[in-house]
Design a protein around this motif. Structure first.
Motif, PDB file in Angstrom:
ATOM      1  N   TYR A 136      38.820  38.079  50.455  1.00  0.00           N
ATOM      2  CA  TYR A 136      39.114  36.793  49.824  1.00  0.00           C
ATOM      3  C   TYR A 136      39.487  35.735  50.856  1.00  0.00           C
ATOM      4  O   TYR A 136      39.176  34.556  50.687  1.00  0.00           O
ATOM      5  CB  TYR A 136      40.251  36.937  48.823  1.00  0.00           C
ATOM      6  CG  TYR A 136      39.851  37.552  47.507  1.00  0.00           C
ATOM      7  CD1 TYR A 136      39.024  36.873  46.613  1.00  0.00           C
ATOM      8  CD2 TYR A 136      40.313  38.804  47.140  1.00  0.00           C
ATOM      9  CE1 TYR A 136      38.663  37.434  45.401  1.00  0.00           C
ATOM     10  CE2 TYR A 136      39.960  39.369  45.927  1.00  0.00           C
ATOM     11  CZ  TYR A 136      39.141  38.680  45.061  1.00  0.00           C
ATOM     12  OH  TYR A 136      38.786  39.229  43.859  1.00  0.00           O
ATOM     13  N   LEU A 189      37.800  32.062  50.932  1.00  0.00           N
ATOM     14  CA  LEU A 189      38.562  30.842  50.688  1.00  0.00           C
ATOM     15  C   LEU A 189      38.128  29.702  51.604  1.00  0.00           C
ATOM     16  O   LEU A 189      38.393  28.534  51.321  1.00  0.00           O
ATOM     17  CB  LEU A 189      40.064  31.107  50.865  1.00  0.00           C
ATOM     18  CG  LEU A 189      40.770  31.736  49.659  1.00  0.00           C
ATOM     19  CD1 LEU A 189      42.141  32.268  50.053  1.00  0.00           C
ATOM     20  CD2 LEU A 189      40.902  30.732  48.525  1.00  0.00           C
ATOM     21  N   GLU A 233      43.432  39.874  39.112  1.00  0.00           N
ATOM     22  CA  GLU A 233      42.639  39.414  40.253  1.00  0.00           C
ATOM     23  C   GLU A 233      41.595  38.388  39.830  1.00  0.00           C
ATOM     24  O   GLU A 233      41.453  37.334  40.440  1.00  0.00           O
ATOM     25  CB  GLU A 233      41.964  40.613  40.925  1.00  0.00           C
ATOM     26  CG  GLU A 233      41.260  40.265  42.216  1.00  0.00           C
ATOM     27  CD  GLU A 233      40.857  41.507  42.987  1.00  0.00           C
ATOM     28  OE1 GLU A 233      39.805  41.466  43.641  1.00  0.00           O
ATOM     29  OE2 GLU A 233      41.588  42.517  42.933  1.00  0.00           O
ATOM     30  N   SER A 234      40.848  38.705  38.779  1.00  0.00           N
ATOM     31  CA  SER A 234      39.864  37.759  38.255  1.00  0.00           C
ATOM     32  C   SER A 234      39.938  37.785  36.738  1.00  0.00           C
ATOM     33  O   SER A 234      40.269  38.801  36.136  1.00  0.00           O
ATOM     34  CB  SER A 234      38.451  38.109  38.725  1.00  0.00           C
ATOM     35  OG  SER A 234      38.085  39.412  38.305  1.00  0.00           O
ATOM     36  N   VAL A 293      36.952  31.088  44.139  1.00  0.00           N
ATOM     37  CA  VAL A 293      38.211  31.562  44.684  1.00  0.00           C
ATOM     38  C   VAL A 293      39.145  30.426  45.102  1.00  0.00           C
ATOM     39  O   VAL A 293      40.369  30.602  45.104  1.00  0.00           O
ATOM     40  CB  VAL A 293      37.994  32.507  45.893  1.00  0.00           C
ATOM     41  CG1 VAL A 293      37.224  33.753  45.468  1.00  0.00           C
ATOM     42  CG2 VAL A 293      37.257  31.794  47.013  1.00  0.00           C
ATOM     43  N   LEU A 305      46.036  41.509  48.071  1.00  0.00           N
ATOM     44  CA  LEU A 305      44.744  40.872  47.861  1.00  0.00           C
ATOM     45  C   LEU A 305      43.749  41.381  48.902  1.00  0.00           C
ATOM     46  O   LEU A 305      44.074  41.507  50.077  1.00  0.00           O
ATOM     47  CB  LEU A 305      44.912  39.356  47.982  1.00  0.00           C
ATOM     48  CG  LEU A 305      43.877  38.482  47.281  1.00  0.00           C
ATOM     49  CD1 LEU A 305      43.855  38.754  45.785  1.00  0.00           C
ATOM     50  CD2 LEU A 305      44.181  37.021  47.544  1.00  0.00           C
ATOM     51  N   ALA A 334      43.169  34.851  44.044  1.00  0.00           N
ATOM     52  CA  ALA A 334      42.776  34.244  45.320  1.00  0.00           C
ATOM     53  C   ALA A 334      43.173  32.777  45.350  1.00  0.00           C
ATOM     54  O   ALA A 334      43.641  32.271  46.378  1.00  0.00           O
ATOM     55  CB  ALA A 334      41.273  34.387  45.530  1.00  0.00           C
ATOM     56  N   TYR A 350      31.151  43.298  43.486  1.00  0.00           N
ATOM     57  CA  TYR A 350      32.387  42.767  42.922  1.00  0.00           C
ATOM     58  C   TYR A 350      32.647  43.430  41.583  1.00  0.00           C
ATOM     59  O   TYR A 350      31.712  43.655  40.824  1.00  0.00           O
ATOM     60  CB  TYR A 350      32.290  41.242  42.755  1.00  0.00           C
ATOM     61  CG  TYR A 350      33.613  40.593  42.461  1.00  0.00           C
ATOM     62  CD1 TYR A 350      34.496  40.291  43.492  1.00  0.00           C
ATOM     63  CD2 TYR A 350      34.002  40.319  41.157  1.00  0.00           C
ATOM     64  CE1 TYR A 350      35.725  39.716  43.222  1.00  0.00           C
ATOM     65  CE2 TYR A 350      35.231  39.747  40.887  1.00  0.00           C
ATOM     66  CZ  TYR A 350      36.084  39.445  41.920  1.00  0.00           C
ATOM     67  OH  TYR A 350      37.315  38.879  41.659  1.00  0.00           O
ATOM     68  N   ALA A 395      38.655  33.641  40.092  1.00  0.00           N
ATOM     69  CA  ALA A 395      39.612  34.586  40.676  1.00  0.00           C
ATOM     70  C   ALA A 395      40.945  33.877  40.916  1.00  0.00           C
ATOM     71  O   ALA A 395      41.199  33.371  42.023  1.00  0.00           O
ATOM     72  CB  ALA A 395      39.068  35.165  41.975  1.00  0.00           C
TER      73      ALA A 395
END
Length: 406
Positions: free
Chosen positions: A24, A28, A282-283, A47, A20, A312, A10, A309
């Motif tokens: 992810y 989720l 994204e994060s 996420v 995305l 997500a 990551y 994140a």
């Protein structure tokens, strides 16, 4: 399927545009997952919407400690600047209180007429130009927020024009030494700005910060420079890229674009959906657990790192039905595009206003708006604090004998 024995690397490899990563979608459906960071260490990845929201708001997950942890593992990386984005309460609360009043909803709303004026002037130049196509990133998405934010802060307008320098020097650094030099150069430019304003005081945000430093002793010189740097970069970069990518998504969906042209009163709601859908960040910065915390059914031990994140989380089907679909009629405003908790984006009201003004004005003034190149030829970047387009070349239907709708 992901291996339970080998945590995936990551951040995930970026895909086309800002789509995305498909991994992810699998995550989720789970509680927290373990991931392997660039230095080989492991962290928890949050996420799901509820988990990300909890990490961003629970004081047991510390930002300052995690930032120090990250710096220790990034050889040669410059230390945190001591600004809002690297502090926890109570230091964060103290600094934020100095600038929070300037970004309140009522005060920011007074900027709308000025933002509208700037947008109209920028589009006047675009409509009147004889060029067959125009880069809306350079000519509109960047100068609109930089001009408005410079005036809000009380910063000379030329400081709003160092976007290319920031992008190439600070975000374009590819080695630790380049990053260190770029950070030092940025700090030097910020210090020069502070020195300039000391010679020409004014009744604006920067003027009030100087007063808090020089007269009241409420902040140090280092904190002053860090605050100014935070406000400059965060205010310009993220909003400009949000405007450009939002327009890109609308251009690619002519039915949505036409609907908003016909019903501009729907633009505020559409802007919220675009803030949810567009994956600029994204994060966000990792947090470190200060004690054992049970999160999403998983026990996070004291000292362990959690990476939230929000991109997500904004696609979590438990909160947003058909989350992967851009739905301008969506009413749920629970997105985490501006974060959550103590570090909720200070400039959220300004960003909303600028995005709304940009969308309404561009759709009204540029009939037949469309890309000037095939979508596959667009250049994207994931460098810096927010991903986005490097340019947005467009063309439109020019009106004969006029400068376009006002």
């Amino acid at each position: 399927m992901l291996s339970r024995q080998e945590p995936p690397a990551y951040p995930f490899e970026p895909g086309d545009g800002l789509e995305l990563h498909p991994r992810y979608a699998e995550l989720l459906g789970r509680p927290l997952s373990r991931v392997r960071l660039a230095d080989g260490s492991q962290a928890w990845l949050a996420v799901r919407h509820a988990d990300v929201k909890a990490v961003l708001s629970d004081p047991r997950f510390g930002l300052a400690e995690a930032k120090g942890w990250a710096e220790e593992r990034s050889e040669g990386a410059p230390p945190g600047n001591g600004g809002l984005m690297s502090l926890d309460p109570p230091e964060h609360t103290r600094l934020r209180s100095l600038v929070g009043g300037a970004f309140g909803a009522r005060r920011v709303e007074r900027l709308r007429s000025r933002a509208q004026e700037v947008a109209e002037e920028l589009l006047d130049r675009i409509v009147e130009s004889k060029q067959p196509s125009v880069d809306l990133m350079e000519r509109f998405a960047i100068p609109l927020p930089t001009t408005v934010n410079c005036e809000l802060l009380g910063v000379p307008d030329e400081y709003g024009r160092f976007w290319s320098w920031v992008e190439a020097t600070l975000f374009g650094a590819s080695t630790a030494e380049q990053l260190r030099r770029a950070a030092a150069a940025f700090a030097s430019r910020t210090a020069a700005l502070v020195a300039l304003r000391r010679d020409t005081p004014g009744d604006d945000l920067l003027g009030s910060l100087l007063q808090a430093c020089d007269r009241d002793g409420r902040i140090t010189e280092k904190e002053l420079s860090a605050l100014v740097g935070d406000l400059l970069v965060a205010g310009f970069v993220t909003v400009a890229r949000q405007i450009a990518v939002s327009l890109y998504h609308l251009i690619g969906r002519p039915d949505m674009l036409s609907r908003l042209r016909a019903h501009p009163e729907q633009i505020p709601r559409a802007a919220e959906e675009l803030l949810r859908y567009v994956q600029l960040i994204e994060s966000t910065l990792p947090r470190r657990a200060g004690e054992d915390v049970r999160l999403g059914g998983v026990l996070v031990r004291a000292g362990e790192i959690v990476v939230p994140a929000p991109a997500a989380a904004n696609r979590d089907p438990a909160v947003f039905p058909e989350a992967d679909r851009l739905d301008l009629a969506r009413n749920d405003g629970a997105h985490l595009g501006f974060g959550h908790g103590a570090h909720y984006c200070l400039g959220a009201h300004v960003a909303r206003l600028e995005l709304q003004v940009a969308l309404e004005t561009a759709l009204r003034r540029l009939p037949g708006l469309r890309l000037a190149v095939p979508p596959a030829e667009l250049r994207w970047t994931t460098e810096g604090i927010a991903a986005g387009l490097r340019e947005l070349p467009v063309t439109f239907d020019r009106r004969v004998g006029g400068v376009g709708c006002r």
